[in-house]
Design a protein around this motif. Structure first.
Motif, PDB file in Angstrom:
ATOM      1  N   GLY A  24     -15.809  26.546   6.762  1.00  0.00           N
ATOM      2  CA  GLY A  24     -16.557  27.592   6.086  1.00  0.00           C
ATOM      3  C   GLY A  24     -17.590  27.056   5.129  1.00  0.00           C
ATOM      4  O   GLY A  24     -18.627  27.656   4.937  1.00  0.00           O
ATOM      5  N   PHE A  25     -17.315  25.899   4.499  1.00  0.00           N
ATOM      6  CA  PHE A  25     -18.262  25.305   3.584  1.00  0.00           C
ATOM      7  C   PHE A  25     -18.982  24.121   4.219  1.00  0.00           C
ATOM      8  O   PHE A  25     -19.691  23.393   3.564  1.00  0.00           O
ATOM      9  CB  PHE A  25     -17.547  24.823   2.312  1.00  0.00           C
ATOM     10  CG  PHE A  25     -17.009  25.928   1.465  1.00  0.00           C
ATOM     11  CD1 PHE A  25     -15.696  26.312   1.560  1.00  0.00           C
ATOM     12  CD2 PHE A  25     -17.830  26.605   0.583  1.00  0.00           C
ATOM     13  CE1 PHE A  25     -15.193  27.315   0.779  1.00  0.00           C
ATOM     14  CE2 PHE A  25     -17.337  27.614  -0.202  1.00  0.00           C
ATOM     15  CZ  PHE A  25     -16.012  27.987  -0.109  1.00  0.00           C
ATOM     16  N   ASP A  26     -18.772  23.919   5.482  1.00  0.00           N
ATOM     17  CA  ASP A  26     -19.322  22.755   6.181  1.00  0.00           C
ATOM     18  C   ASP A  26     -20.842  22.749   6.142  1.00  0.00           C
ATOM     19  O   ASP A  26     -21.484  23.712   6.493  1.00  0.00           O
ATOM     20  CB  ASP A  26     -18.837  22.791   7.634  1.00  0.00           C
ATOM     21  CG  ASP A  26     -19.295  21.585   8.415  1.00  0.00           C
ATOM     22  OD1 ASP A  26     -19.658  20.598   7.778  1.00  0.00           O
ATOM     23  OD2 ASP A  26     -19.274  21.651   9.649  1.00  0.00           O
ATOM     24  N   SER A 157      -7.463  30.905  -2.661  1.00  0.00           N
ATOM     25  CA  SER A 157      -7.684  31.305  -1.279  1.00  0.00           C
ATOM     26  C   SER A 157      -7.004  32.627  -0.988  1.00  0.00           C
ATOM     27  O   SER A 157      -5.906  32.897  -1.492  1.00  0.00           O
ATOM     28  CB  SER A 157      -7.134  30.239  -0.316  1.00  0.00           C
ATOM     29  OG  SER A 157      -7.818  29.016  -0.482  1.00  0.00           O
ATOM     30  N   GLY A 158      -7.665  33.442  -0.166  1.00  0.00           N
ATOM     31  CA  GLY A 158      -7.099  34.702   0.267  1.00  0.00           C
ATOM     32  C   GLY A 158      -6.264  34.518   1.528  1.00  0.00           C
ATOM     33  O   GLY A 158      -6.022  33.393   1.986  1.00  0.00           O
ATOM     34  N   GLN A 159      -5.872  35.624   2.137  1.00  0.00           N
ATOM     35  CA  GLN A 159      -4.963  35.573   3.273  1.00  0.00           C
ATOM     36  C   GLN A 159      -5.670  35.312   4.591  1.00  0.00           C
ATOM     37  O   GLN A 159      -5.025  35.006   5.591  1.00  0.00           O
ATOM     38  CB  GLN A 159      -4.175  36.887   3.362  1.00  0.00           C
ATOM     39  CG  GLN A 159      -3.192  37.073   2.214  1.00  0.00           C
ATOM     40  CD  GLN A 159      -2.418  38.370   2.334  1.00  0.00           C
ATOM     41  OE1 GLN A 159      -2.999  39.414   2.614  1.00  0.00           O
ATOM     42  NE2 GLN A 159      -1.108  38.294   2.148  1.00  0.00           N
ATOM     43  N   ARG A 160      -6.983  35.439   4.643  1.00  0.00           N
ATOM     44  CA  ARG A 160      -7.674  35.236   5.917  1.00  0.00           C
ATOM     45  C   ARG A 160      -8.800  34.207   5.799  1.00  0.00           C
ATOM     46  O   ARG A 160      -9.828  34.314   6.440  1.00  0.00           O
ATOM     47  CB  ARG A 160      -8.214  36.565   6.454  1.00  0.00           C
ATOM     48  CG  ARG A 160      -9.107  37.330   5.532  1.00  0.00           C
ATOM     49  CD  ARG A 160      -9.539  38.658   6.186  1.00  0.00           C
ATOM     50  NE  ARG A 160     -10.448  39.418   5.359  1.00  0.00           N
ATOM     51  CZ  ARG A 160     -11.742  39.208   5.290  1.00  0.00           C
ATOM     52  NH1 ARG A 160     -12.290  38.247   5.972  1.00  0.00           N
ATOM     53  NH2 ARG A 160     -12.505  39.963   4.519  1.00  0.00           N
ATOM     54  N   GLY A 161      -8.563  33.221   4.944  1.00  0.00           N
ATOM     55  CA  GLY A 161      -9.495  32.116   4.852  1.00  0.00           C
ATOM     56  C   GLY A 161     -10.591  32.269   3.825  1.00  0.00           C
ATOM     57  O   GLY A 161     -11.403  31.360   3.645  1.00  0.00           O
ATOM     58  N   ASP A 162     -10.640  33.425   3.142  1.00  0.00           N
ATOM     59  CA  ASP A 162     -11.645  33.585   2.092  1.00  0.00           C
ATOM     60  C   ASP A 162     -11.302  32.646   0.947  1.00  0.00           C
ATOM     61  O   ASP A 162     -10.152  32.477   0.569  1.00  0.00           O
ATOM     62  CB  ASP A 162     -11.739  35.042   1.621  1.00  0.00           C
ATOM     63  CG  ASP A 162     -10.383  35.723   1.488  1.00  0.00           C
ATOM     64  OD1 ASP A 162      -9.498  35.464   2.323  1.00  0.00           O
ATOM     65  OD2 ASP A 162     -10.199  36.512   0.532  1.00  0.00           O
ATOM     66  N   THR A 163     -12.324  32.024   0.397  1.00  0.00           N
ATOM     67  CA  THR A 163     -12.150  30.978  -0.605  1.00  0.00           C
ATOM     68  C   THR A 163     -13.003  31.271  -1.829  1.00  0.00           C
ATOM     69  O   THR A 163     -14.156  31.677  -1.702  1.00  0.00           O
ATOM     70  CB  THR A 163     -12.542  29.601  -0.032  1.00  0.00           C
ATOM     71  OG1 THR A 163     -11.789  29.358   1.162  1.00  0.00           O
ATOM     72  CG2 THR A 163     -12.272  28.491  -1.029  1.00  0.00           C
ATOM     73  N   TYR A 164     -12.423  31.041  -3.003  1.00  0.00           N
ATOM     74  CA  TYR A 164     -13.080  31.344  -4.272  1.00  0.00           C
ATOM     75  C   TYR A 164     -12.995  30.105  -5.152  1.00  0.00           C
ATOM     76  O   TYR A 164     -11.906  29.640  -5.475  1.00  0.00           O
ATOM     77  CB  TYR A 164     -12.384  32.521  -4.970  1.00  0.00           C
ATOM     78  CG  TYR A 164     -12.166  33.689  -4.059  1.00  0.00           C
ATOM     79  CD1 TYR A 164     -13.098  34.714  -3.968  1.00  0.00           C
ATOM     80  CD2 TYR A 164     -11.029  33.762  -3.245  1.00  0.00           C
ATOM     81  CE1 TYR A 164     -12.909  35.785  -3.106  1.00  0.00           C
ATOM     82  CE2 TYR A 164     -10.830  34.824  -2.380  1.00  0.00           C
ATOM     83  CZ  TYR A 164     -11.773  35.832  -2.318  1.00  0.00           C
ATOM     84  OH  TYR A 164     -11.582  36.880  -1.459  1.00  0.00           O
ATOM     85  N   ALA A 183     -19.664  30.466  -9.685  1.00  0.00           N
ATOM     86  CA  ALA A 183     -18.668  30.942  -8.724  1.00  0.00           C
ATOM     87  C   ALA A 183     -19.227  30.754  -7.331  1.00  0.00           C
ATOM     88  O   ALA A 183     -20.380  31.092  -7.060  1.00  0.00           O
ATOM     89  CB  ALA A 183     -18.337  32.408  -8.973  1.00  0.00           C
ATOM     90  N   ASP A 184     -18.410  30.201  -6.442  1.00  0.00           N
ATOM     91  CA  ASP A 184     -18.804  29.987  -5.049  1.00  0.00           C
ATOM     92  C   ASP A 184     -17.770  30.709  -4.183  1.00  0.00           C
ATOM     93  O   ASP A 184     -16.614  30.285  -4.096  1.00  0.00           O
ATOM     94  CB  ASP A 184     -18.829  28.494  -4.735  1.00  0.00           C
ATOM     95  CG  ASP A 184     -19.513  28.180  -3.408  1.00  0.00           C
ATOM     96  OD1 ASP A 184     -19.535  29.064  -2.539  1.00  0.00           O
ATOM     97  OD2 ASP A 184     -20.009  27.051  -3.249  1.00  0.00           O
ATOM     98  N   VAL A 185     -18.189  31.806  -3.580  1.00  0.00           N
ATOM     99  CA  VAL A 185     -17.268  32.675  -2.836  1.00  0.00           C
ATOM    100  C   VAL A 185     -17.663  32.688  -1.370  1.00  0.00           C
ATOM    101  O   VAL A 185     -18.815  32.994  -1.031  1.00  0.00           O
ATOM    102  CB  VAL A 185     -17.281  34.106  -3.413  1.00  0.00           C
ATOM    103  CG1 VAL A 185     -16.456  35.046  -2.545  1.00  0.00           C
ATOM    104  CG2 VAL A 185     -16.753  34.095  -4.845  1.00  0.00           C
ATOM    105  N   TYR A 186     -16.711  32.380  -0.505  1.00  0.00           N
ATOM    106  CA  TYR A 186     -16.958  32.344   0.933  1.00  0.00           C
ATOM    107  C   TYR A 186     -15.977  33.259   1.661  1.00  0.00           C
ATOM    108  O   TYR A 186     -14.767  33.188   1.440  1.00  0.00           O
ATOM    109  CB  TYR A 186     -16.814  30.918   1.459  1.00  0.00           C
ATOM    110  CG  TYR A 186     -16.755  30.841   2.972  1.00  0.00           C
ATOM    111  CD1 TYR A 186     -17.894  31.052   3.742  1.00  0.00           C
ATOM    112  CD2 TYR A 186     -15.549  30.582   3.627  1.00  0.00           C
ATOM    113  CE1 TYR A 186     -17.841  31.007   5.123  1.00  0.00           C
ATOM    114  CE2 TYR A 186     -15.492  30.533   5.012  1.00  0.00           C
ATOM    115  CZ  TYR A 186     -16.637  30.752   5.753  1.00  0.00           C
ATOM    116  OH  TYR A 186     -16.579  30.710   7.119  1.00  0.00           O
ATOM    117  N   THR A 187     -16.489  34.126   2.505  1.00  0.00           N
ATOM    118  CA  THR A 187     -15.676  34.975   3.365  1.00  0.00           C
ATOM    119  C   THR A 187     -15.940  34.583   4.807  1.00  0.00           C
ATOM    120  O   THR A 187     -17.070  34.717   5.285  1.00  0.00           O
ATOM    121  CB  THR A 187     -16.028  36.462   3.166  1.00  0.00           C
ATOM    122  OG1 THR A 187     -15.938  36.783   1.782  1.00  0.00           O
ATOM    123  CG2 THR A 187     -15.069  37.337   3.929  1.00  0.00           C
ATOM    124  N   PRO A 188     -14.930  34.088   5.531  1.00  0.00           N
ATOM    125  CA  PRO A 188     -15.152  33.637   6.901  1.00  0.00           C
ATOM    126  C   PRO A 188     -15.392  34.806   7.840  1.00  0.00           C
ATOM    127  O   PRO A 188     -15.411  35.959   7.434  1.00  0.00           O
ATOM    128  CB  PRO A 188     -13.849  32.902   7.239  1.00  0.00           C
ATOM    129  CG  PRO A 188     -12.836  33.548   6.375  1.00  0.00           C
ATOM    130  CD  PRO A 188     -13.542  33.928   5.115  1.00  0.00           C
TER     131      PRO A 188
END
Length: 318
Positions: A24-26, A157-164, A183-188
């Motif tokens: 996701g952050f690649d 981390s959330g339950q479906r790969g979301d990362t904070y 803040a760096d927030v990623y939702t796959p």
């Protein structure tokens, strides 16, 4: 909706003178071309289904003084049958006023890494060792600003790969450096839902840092807190809109006040909009999608202790 000419924000600033890698952050293979703002997508097949959406926001936040400052960079990648549609938006919020400095939309061929964020136009990215994001920079005419993520303070981390990720960091505006948080927030990859999605970073004395997220739009959120050096999480938090107002440009209502409470009663609070910046996005029907960035403020109670908070909230309705 509040806005201000860019020049006014630059003058005011002059007078007052994310570390990401892995799934996701690649950012591998972006290299020099990404830093120069001319990165090309890798044209190879992918098994990702059309309509899959990857969303990432990198936002600088400073609410330590009377004058607040926010600098969000918002990336959305959506896969289509044979391409990836990219959207890049950036805003500067300062002292209750907002201005957009970039709004780009473009299409690249389908790629094995459709989640990868790319620069565009006057936006540049500087990458460090191990593909760590060191800086996002925008320069065009009198507009000269950047965000530099620093050391990681907390990661959830959330339950479906979301990362904070919460990081130290700084912003530069008109050659002036401002320390703060990033803040760096990623939702796959998710398929677009008609339900609204929201996340917020709230900051209070203590210090207290609270991240609240409802990406599914179900009204059931998750929350993570960092108070002094102690981390806490709440897997089930009820999040409701306590008040709304009409946003005629999109022909729909948008929230201006929120209430939340954890299932164990240890976390509760209420926040309201201090200054929103709302954008109607082109759509197929009469009711348009809305993307909003807000400065918010309110009260949070954690374990019986009540704390005044300020912060940033991202709101989206498809």
């Amino acid at each position: 909706m509040m806005s201000t000419p860019w020049a006014g924000l630059v003058v005011a600033a002059g007078l007052s003178a994310a570390a990401c890698s892995g799934d996701g952050f690649d950012t591998d293979d972006v290299g020099t071309s990404a830093a120069s703002g001319t990165a090309e997508a890798e044209t190879t097949g992918t098994a990702t289904a059309p309509g899959t959406i990857y969303q990432r926001t990198v936002v600088y936040v400073d609410v330590s003084g009377e004058t607040t400052m926010f600098m969000p960079w918002d990336f959305v990648n959506r896969t289509e049958a044979d391409s990836v549609r990219h959207m890049l938006r950036g805003w500067l919020g300062r002292g209750g006023e907002w201005a957009s400095f970039t709004d780009e939309e473009w299409v690249t061929p389908l790629t094995r890494t459709p989640w990868r964020i790319l620069p565009r136009g006057a936006t540049r990215m500087v990458m460090g060792l191990n593909d760590v994001l060191r800086e996002i920079h925008y320069q065009e005419g009198i507009r000269d600003l950047s965000v530099r993520p620093g050391e990681v303070i907390a990661e959830w981390s959330g339950q479906r790969g979301d990362t904070y990720r919460l990081l130290g960091g700084s912003a530069r505006l008109s050659e002036v450096e401002y320390p703060g948080l990033v803040a760096d927030v990623y939702t796959p990859g998710t398929h677009g839902s008609a339900r609204p999605s929201e996340w917020a970073l709230l900051i209070g004395e203590g210090p207290l840092h609270l991240l609240l997220a409802d990406h599914e739009g179900t009204g059931t959120a998750r929350a993570w807190g960092l108070q002094a050096s102690e981390e806490t999480s709440w897997p089930t938090v009820t999040l409701t809109w306590a008040d709304t107002r009409s946003f005629e440009r999109a022909r729909r209502d948008i929230p201006v006040r929120w209430r939340f409470r954890s299932s164990d009663g240890e976390l509760m609070g209420e926040i309201e909009s201090v200054s929103p910046h709302l954008q109607a996005i082109a759509g197929d029907g009469p009711i348009l999608p809305v993307l909003g960035v807000y400065e918010v403020a309110g009260q949070v109670t954690v374990g019986g202790n009540r704390v005044a908070v300020k912060g940033f909230l991202r709101h989206y309705q498809r």
